[in-house]
Design a protein around this motif. Sequence first.
Motif, PDB file in Angstrom:
ATOM      1  N   ASP A 190       9.010  -9.416  -4.490  1.00 48.71           N
ATOM      2  CA  ASP A 190       8.939  -9.167  -5.931  1.00 48.71           C
ATOM      3  C   ASP A 190       8.408  -7.760  -6.207  1.00 48.71           C
ATOM      4  O   ASP A 190       8.938  -7.029  -7.047  1.00 48.71           O
ATOM      5  N   TYR A 191       7.381  -7.384  -5.467  1.00 49.45           N
ATOM      6  CA  TYR A 191       6.766  -6.064  -5.610  1.00 49.45           C
ATOM      7  C   TYR A 191       7.767  -4.967  -5.284  1.00 49.45           C
ATOM      8  O   TYR A 191       7.883  -3.967  -5.997  1.00 49.45           O
ATOM      9  N   PHE A 192       8.511  -5.182  -4.190  1.00 44.22           N
ATOM     10  CA  PHE A 192       9.496  -4.191  -3.785  1.00 44.22           C
ATOM     11  C   PHE A 192      10.617  -4.071  -4.816  1.00 44.22           C
ATOM     12  O   PHE A 192      11.004  -2.964  -5.199  1.00 44.22           O
ATOM     13  N   MET A 193      11.140  -5.209  -5.270  1.00 36.87           N
ATOM     14  CA  MET A 193      12.264  -5.184  -6.218  1.00 36.87           C
ATOM     15  C   MET A 193      11.863  -4.510  -7.531  1.00 36.87           C
ATOM     16  O   MET A 193      12.646  -3.760  -8.116  1.00 36.87           O
ATOM     17  N   LYS A 194      10.644  -4.781  -7.995  1.00 30.79           N
ATOM     18  CA  LYS A 194      10.196  -4.192  -9.264  1.00 30.79           C
ATOM     19  C   LYS A 194       9.909  -2.696  -9.138  1.00 30.79           C
ATOM     20  O   LYS A 194       9.897  -1.993 -10.143  1.00 30.79           O
ATOM     21  N   ASN A 195       9.672  -2.248  -7.914  1.00 26.95           N
ATOM     22  CA  ASN A 195       9.298  -0.843  -7.719  1.00 26.95           C
ATOM     23  C   ASN A 195      10.221  -0.129  -6.746  1.00 26.95           C
ATOM     24  O   ASN A 195       9.868   0.914  -6.193  1.00 26.95           O
ATOM     25  N   LYS A 196      11.439  -0.651  -6.571  1.00 26.54           N
ATOM     26  CA  LYS A 196      12.354  -0.055  -5.586  1.00 26.54           C
ATOM     27  C   LYS A 196      12.744   1.374  -5.958  1.00 26.54           C
ATOM     28  O   LYS A 196      13.026   2.189  -5.080  1.00 26.54           O
ATOM     29  N   ASN A 197      12.719   1.684  -7.260  1.00 28.05           N
ATOM     30  CA  ASN A 197      13.053   3.057  -7.666  1.00 28.05           C
ATOM     31  C   ASN A 197      12.056   4.056  -7.097  1.00 28.05           C
ATOM     32  O   ASN A 197      12.417   5.175  -6.730  1.00 28.05           O
ATOM     33  N   VAL A 198      10.780   3.642  -6.999  1.00 33.77           N
ATOM     34  CA  VAL A 198       9.749   4.534  -6.432  1.00 33.77           C
ATOM     35  C   VAL A 198      10.046   4.806  -4.968  1.00 33.77           C
ATOM     36  O   VAL A 198       9.915   5.933  -4.481  1.00 33.77           O
ATOM     37  N   VAL A 199      10.495   3.757  -4.255  1.00 33.67           N
ATOM     38  CA  VAL A 199      10.803   3.885  -2.823  1.00 33.67           C
ATOM     39  C   VAL A 199      12.090   4.673  -2.622  1.00 33.67           C
ATOM     40  O   VAL A 199      12.153   5.619  -1.833  1.00 33.67           O
ATOM     41  N   LEU A 200      13.134   4.279  -3.348  1.00 34.47           N
ATOM     42  CA  LEU A 200      14.458   4.877  -3.143  1.00 34.47           C
ATOM     43  C   LEU A 200      14.495   6.356  -3.552  1.00 34.47           C
ATOM     44  O   LEU A 200      15.224   7.142  -2.957  1.00 34.47           O
ATOM     45  N   GLU A 201      13.695   6.734  -4.546  1.00 32.33           N
ATOM     46  CA  GLU A 201      13.655   8.145  -4.960  1.00 32.33           C
ATOM     47  C   GLU A 201      13.076   9.037  -3.873  1.00 32.33           C
ATOM     48  O   GLU A 201      13.336  10.222  -3.819  1.00 32.33           O
ATOM     49  N   SER A 202      12.245   8.426  -3.007  1.00 33.52           N
ATOM     50  CA  SER A 202      11.566   9.229  -1.986  1.00 33.52           C
ATOM     51  C   SER A 202      12.401   9.384  -0.720  1.00 33.52           C
ATOM     52  O   SER A 202      12.004  10.071   0.218  1.00 33.52           O
ATOM     53  N   GLU A 211       1.762   9.412  -6.297  1.00 29.57           N
ATOM     54  CA  GLU A 211       2.324  10.765  -6.271  1.00 29.57           C
ATOM     55  C   GLU A 211       3.120  11.065  -7.540  1.00 29.57           C
ATOM     56  O   GLU A 211       3.223  12.216  -7.948  1.00 29.57           O
ATOM     57  N   LYS A 212       3.678  10.022  -8.142  1.00 26.41           N
ATOM     58  CA  LYS A 212       4.473  10.200  -9.365  1.00 26.41           C
ATOM     59  C   LYS A 212       3.651   9.886 -10.625  1.00 26.41           C
ATOM     60  O   LYS A 212       4.201   9.722 -11.703  1.00 26.41           O
ATOM     61  N   ASN A 213       2.333   9.768 -10.440  1.00 26.36           N
ATOM     62  CA  ASN A 213       1.406   9.454 -11.535  1.00 26.36           C
ATOM     63  C   ASN A 213       1.748   8.130 -12.225  1.00 26.36           C
ATOM     64  O   ASN A 213       1.594   7.987 -13.428  1.00 26.36           O
ATOM     65  N   GLU A 214       2.220   7.177 -11.446  1.00 27.75           N
ATOM     66  CA  GLU A 214       2.521   5.850 -11.974  1.00 27.75           C
ATOM     67  C   GLU A 214       1.461   4.875 -11.480  1.00 27.75           C
ATOM     68  O   GLU A 214       0.979   4.975 -10.359  1.00 27.75           O
ATOM     69  N   VAL A 215       1.111   3.919 -12.351  1.00 24.01           N
ATOM     70  CA  VAL A 215       0.151   2.882 -11.980  1.00 24.01           C
ATOM     71  C   VAL A 215       0.913   1.559 -11.911  1.00 24.01           C
ATOM     72  O   VAL A 215       1.615   1.196 -12.850  1.00 24.01           O
ATOM     73  N   ILE A 216       0.781   0.869 -10.803  1.00 22.82           N
ATOM     74  CA  ILE A 216       1.472  -0.410 -10.628  1.00 22.82           C
ATOM     75  C   ILE A 216       0.451  -1.535 -10.762  1.00 22.82           C
ATOM     76  O   ILE A 216      -0.489  -1.632  -9.979  1.00 22.82           O
ATOM     77  N   ALA A 217       0.669  -2.380 -11.757  1.00 26.35           N
ATOM     78  CA  ALA A 217      -0.249  -3.494 -11.997  1.00 26.35           C
ATOM     79  C   ALA A 217       0.023  -4.622 -11.004  1.00 26.35           C
ATOM     80  O   ALA A 217       1.144  -4.797 -10.523  1.00 26.35           O
ATOM     81  N   THR A 223       0.833  -1.207   0.000  1.00 23.11           N
ATOM     82  CA  THR A 223       0.000   0.000   0.000  1.00 23.11           C
ATOM     83  C   THR A 223       0.866   1.254   0.000  1.00 23.11           C
ATOM     84  O   THR A 223       0.585   2.215  -0.729  1.00 23.11           O
ATOM     85  N   ALA A 224       1.928   1.249   0.790  1.00 22.72           N
ATOM     86  CA  ALA A 224       2.832   2.408   0.846  1.00 22.72           C
ATOM     87  C   ALA A 224       3.503   2.650  -0.504  1.00 22.72           C
ATOM     88  O   ALA A 224       3.586   3.796  -0.968  1.00 22.72           O
ATOM     89  N   ILE A 225       3.950   1.579  -1.151  1.00 19.59           N
ATOM     90  CA  ILE A 225       4.586   1.720  -2.473  1.00 19.59           C
ATOM     91  C   ILE A 225       3.586   2.263  -3.487  1.00 19.59           C
ATOM     92  O   ILE A 225       3.912   3.130  -4.298  1.00 19.59           O
ATOM     93  N   ARG A 226       2.351   1.778  -3.414  1.00 18.34           N
ATOM     94  CA  ARG A 226       1.321   2.275  -4.343  1.00 18.34           C
ATOM     95  C   ARG A 226       1.055   3.759  -4.119  1.00 18.34           C
ATOM     96  O   ARG A 226       0.853   4.511  -5.078  1.00 18.34           O
ATOM     97  N   LEU A 227       1.030   4.183  -2.865  1.00 16.27           N
ATOM     98  CA  LEU A 227       0.813   5.601  -2.579  1.00 16.27           C
ATOM     99  C   LEU A 227       1.950   6.454  -3.119  1.00 16.27           C
ATOM    100  O   LEU A 227       1.724   7.543  -3.668  1.00 16.27           O
ATOM    101  N   LEU A 228       3.179   5.973  -2.976  1.00 17.68           N
ATOM    102  CA  LEU A 228       4.325   6.695  -3.530  1.00 17.68           C
ATOM    103  C   LEU A 228       4.231   6.761  -5.060  1.00 17.68           C
ATOM    104  O   LEU A 228       4.560   7.781  -5.660  1.00 17.68           O
ATOM    105  N   ALA A 229       3.780   5.671  -5.669  1.00 16.63           N
ATOM    106  CA  ALA A 229       3.649   5.637  -7.126  1.00 16.63           C
ATOM    107  C   ALA A 229       2.579   6.606  -7.612  1.00 16.63           C
ATOM    108  O   ALA A 229       2.748   7.262  -8.643  1.00 16.63           O
TER     109      ALA A 229
END
Length: 195
Positions: free
Chosen positions: A182-194, A122-128, A114-120
Amino acid sequence: MTTANKITLFRFIMIPIMVIILYITPLKKINTIFDMSLATLLFAILFIIASLSDFLDGYIARKYNQVTTFGKFLDPIADKVLVFTALFYLLILSQDRVPLWTVVVIMTREFMVTAIRLLAVEKNEVIAASKWGKYKTATTMVAIIIMLFNDFGLAQINSNLIWIGNSIYYLAVFFTVFSGLDYFMKNKNVVLESI
């Protein structure tokens, strides 16, 4: 309000009804199938109905273009509260079968996603959703249903047969951890950028 949102709201309203049923003393005194009280049986049936309504509202929202901000907000909350209501109930019933650590692992994964989705957002990204997340959902639902229905009487035939429900539950825990990583690894850029 769209049909899909009405179904989501219906699912959300069913959760406190499920809990209230467990506290109605006369229902706890009536025995039914699989050595279940009427209260437990109604809880299990409502859990299945609520779970199926999740698939139905998603299907209707996509097919009839009823995807709304309200639905995107409430649907995942209703899903998580429904699953955790059932898991906490099973934890109270049998800590041997549903240990606290497994519930904590499942909760942690859900909060992380949920936290990763919220960060995404904010960047107008949709995570499938990934296939691993779908496996997690399916095995979790099946395991919960098996346990809620007292293993459909298999444990009364032979107590060793509870391994079926237990195995599916621990498979769900595995998929929970794996899909979370898997979710974290595929979207780690969203987390690390923040950071």
